[in-house]
Enzyme design. Structure first.
Site, short mmCIF file in Angstrom:
data_model
loop_
_atom_site.label_atom_id
_atom_site.label_comp_id
_atom_site.label_asym_id
_atom_site.label_seq_id
_atom_site.Cartn_x
_atom_site.Cartn_y
_atom_site.Cartn_z
N LYS A 57 6.96 1.75 -16.33
CA LYS A 57 6.61 3.16 -16.48
C LYS A 57 7.36 3.80 -17.66
O LYS A 57 8.19 3.15 -18.28
CB LYS A 57 6.86 3.90 -15.16
CG LYS A 57 6.03 3.34 -14.00
CD LYS A 57 4.54 3.60 -14.13
CE LYS A 57 3.66 2.69 -13.31
NZ LYS A 57 3.65 2.87 -11.87
C1 LIG Z 1 3.06 2.45 -10.50
C2 LIG Z 1 2.21 3.38 -9.69
C3 LIG Z 1 2.58 3.81 -8.42
C4 LIG Z 1 3.70 3.22 -7.64
O1 LIG Z 1 4.92 3.35 -8.22
P1 LIG Z 1 6.16 2.54 -7.58
O2 LIG Z 1 7.34 3.23 -8.15
O3 LIG Z 1 6.02 1.13 -8.04
O4 LIG Z 1 6.06 2.67 -6.11
C5 LIG Z 1 1.82 4.79 -7.81
N1 LIG Z 1 0.72 5.27 -8.38
C6 LIG Z 1 0.30 4.85 -9.59
C7 LIG Z 1 -0.92 5.45 -10.19
C8 LIG Z 1 1.03 3.88 -10.28
O5 LIG Z 1 0.59 3.42 -11.46
#
Ligand SMILES: *Cc1c(COP(=O)(O)O)cnc(C)c1O
Length: 390
Positions: A188
């Site tokens: 991210k």
């Molecule tokens: C990555 C992601 C999540 C989950 O994030 P985590 O921190 O891995 O739990 C939720 N929603 C979307 C759209 C994502 O891309």
């Protein structure tokens, strides 16, 4: 056959970490306190300051934040929550934790964010909330979504896993809906390896999420071991174990301090892709609303129908052979086995998401990507567009 250009490798993603994160982790390791503690508090305060939200709760994933958010608004078995089909597993999975129903809706054909008109059509007397996902880092049409929520008395929990730091009409994402959930997963826009944050303006949601994030007990555990705290605690509800550690928060604080320059670099790279890819007619580039600041977590192109002799899956393979990593975001939820078994074959119900999925390709986009790497990706796409032209 190897050529001079194939010696370059461009992975789909690399994190932007340097000596500062390493030093910050070292300090925590040497401090005698490695789990949730002073660094986590500081990370929450700095994050809240950065988005301008009243409260921020650091947790160990965005999935955990979504779970806590839905618990805080009192989601119950049999309730319904409107979510886009074009999202990651976590968005709808958090709804299923409550034996509630994720009601899937299609996307807008330009931004691929959830379509407000579809949201309104999906509302029933059982609907409790909407979870907009700011897809790829581009904020949803929040005015319309918040207006629908007001009219039907629904909560808005934003899945902002892609969208830090992003802005909608001058307001930071993290200050608009009832609760906003961010992700610091490895790929991210800022990362703590794994991690997440929930922001809200509402004191009772903040309090409830904090308690439930740590076993439903009345005090932060770490305070029990410091001069501020005592050994006494009370279990108020059966909670979860969702706290972020100081090791992770230390990384998060450094990442946060760099977030604007990281975002600026992503924006430059995204603009360069858009400018370069406009020159060949095989690809559609992302459409950006004028009134937003995009976080550019993803750069997704679509293959224009009828332009190439190869389909998306083959394109991925060709790029892989040329040492370029790509990905697909996302396989629409309604096409997955679990959703098909539970709610039947819904082929044709989500034409925008289905068409998008057939043609989409996420290109490498991260601040650590060099100009030369990007030029190589663009050059390779140009060669492929020429070679496989229909
Ligand atoms: C990555 C992601 C999540 C989950 O994030 P985590 O921190 O891995 O739990 C939720 N929603 C979307 C759209 C994502 O891309």
């Amino acid at each position: 056959m190897p050529t001079a250009t194939t010696t370059r490798t461009v992975p789909f993603h690399l994190p932007s970490l340097d000596e500062r994160e390493i030093q910050a982790v070292r300090e925590v390791l040497e401090s005698g306190w490695i789990t949730t503690g002073p660094r986590t508090k500081e990370f929450e305060q700095e994050f809240a300051r950065h988005v301008g939200s009243r409260h921020a709760l650091a947790v160990n994933s965005c999935t955990a934040a979504l779970h806590l958010a839905l618990e805080a608004i009192g989601l119950k078995e049999g309730d319904e929550v409107v979510v886009p089909t074009l999202t990651f597993a976590a968005t709808a999975e958090a709804v299923l934790y409550f034996k509630a129903k994720p009601v899937l809706v299609d996307s807008e054909p330009d931004t691929f964010n959830l379509d407000p008109a579809q949201v309104e059509r999906a509302i029933t007397p059982r609907t409790k909330a909407i979870i907009p996902v700011h897809f790829a880092g581009q904020p949803c049409d929040m005015d319309r979504i918040l207006e629908i929520a007001r009219r039907y008395d629904l909560k808005v929990i934003e899945d902002a896993a892609h969208s830090f730091p992003a802005r909608y009409k001058g307001k930071m994402i993290g200050t608009l809906g009832d609760i906003t959930c961010f992700s610091f997963y490895a790929t991210k826009t800022i990362t703590t390896g794994e991690g997440g944050m929930a922001t809200t303006e509402n004191c009772s949601y903040a309090e409830r999420m904090r308690i439930m994030s740590l076993h439903g007990i009345s005090k932060d555990a770490w305070k029990r071991y410091t001069a501020e705290g005592s050994w006494r605690y009370e279990i108020l509800a059966p909670g979860f174990k969702y706290n972020l550690t100081d090791l992770q928060a230390a990384v998060g604080l450094v990442q946060l301090s760099k977030c604007d320059s990281l975002c600026a670099r992503r924006t430059v790279l995204a603009q360069r892709y858009t400018d370069a890819l406009a020159d060949f007619d095989a690809f559609e580039t992302p459409k950006v609303r004028p009134d937003i600041r995009h976080a550019w977590h993803l750069y997704v192109i679509l293959i224009k129908p009828g332009t190439l002799r190869v389909q998306r899956d083959e394109l991925i393979e060709i790029l892989k052979q040329r040492a370029i990593g790509t990905s697909v975001h996302f396989i629409p939820l309604h096409t997955h086995p679990y959703y098909r078994q539970r709610w039947g074959d819904r082929t044709g119900d989500f034409p925008v998401a289905d068409d998008y999925f057939d043609r989409c390709l996420s290109l490498p986009l991260y601040p650590a990507m060099s100009d030369e790497d990007q030029a190589f990706v663009i050059q390779t796409l140009a060669e492929i567009a020429h070679q496989f032209r229909r």
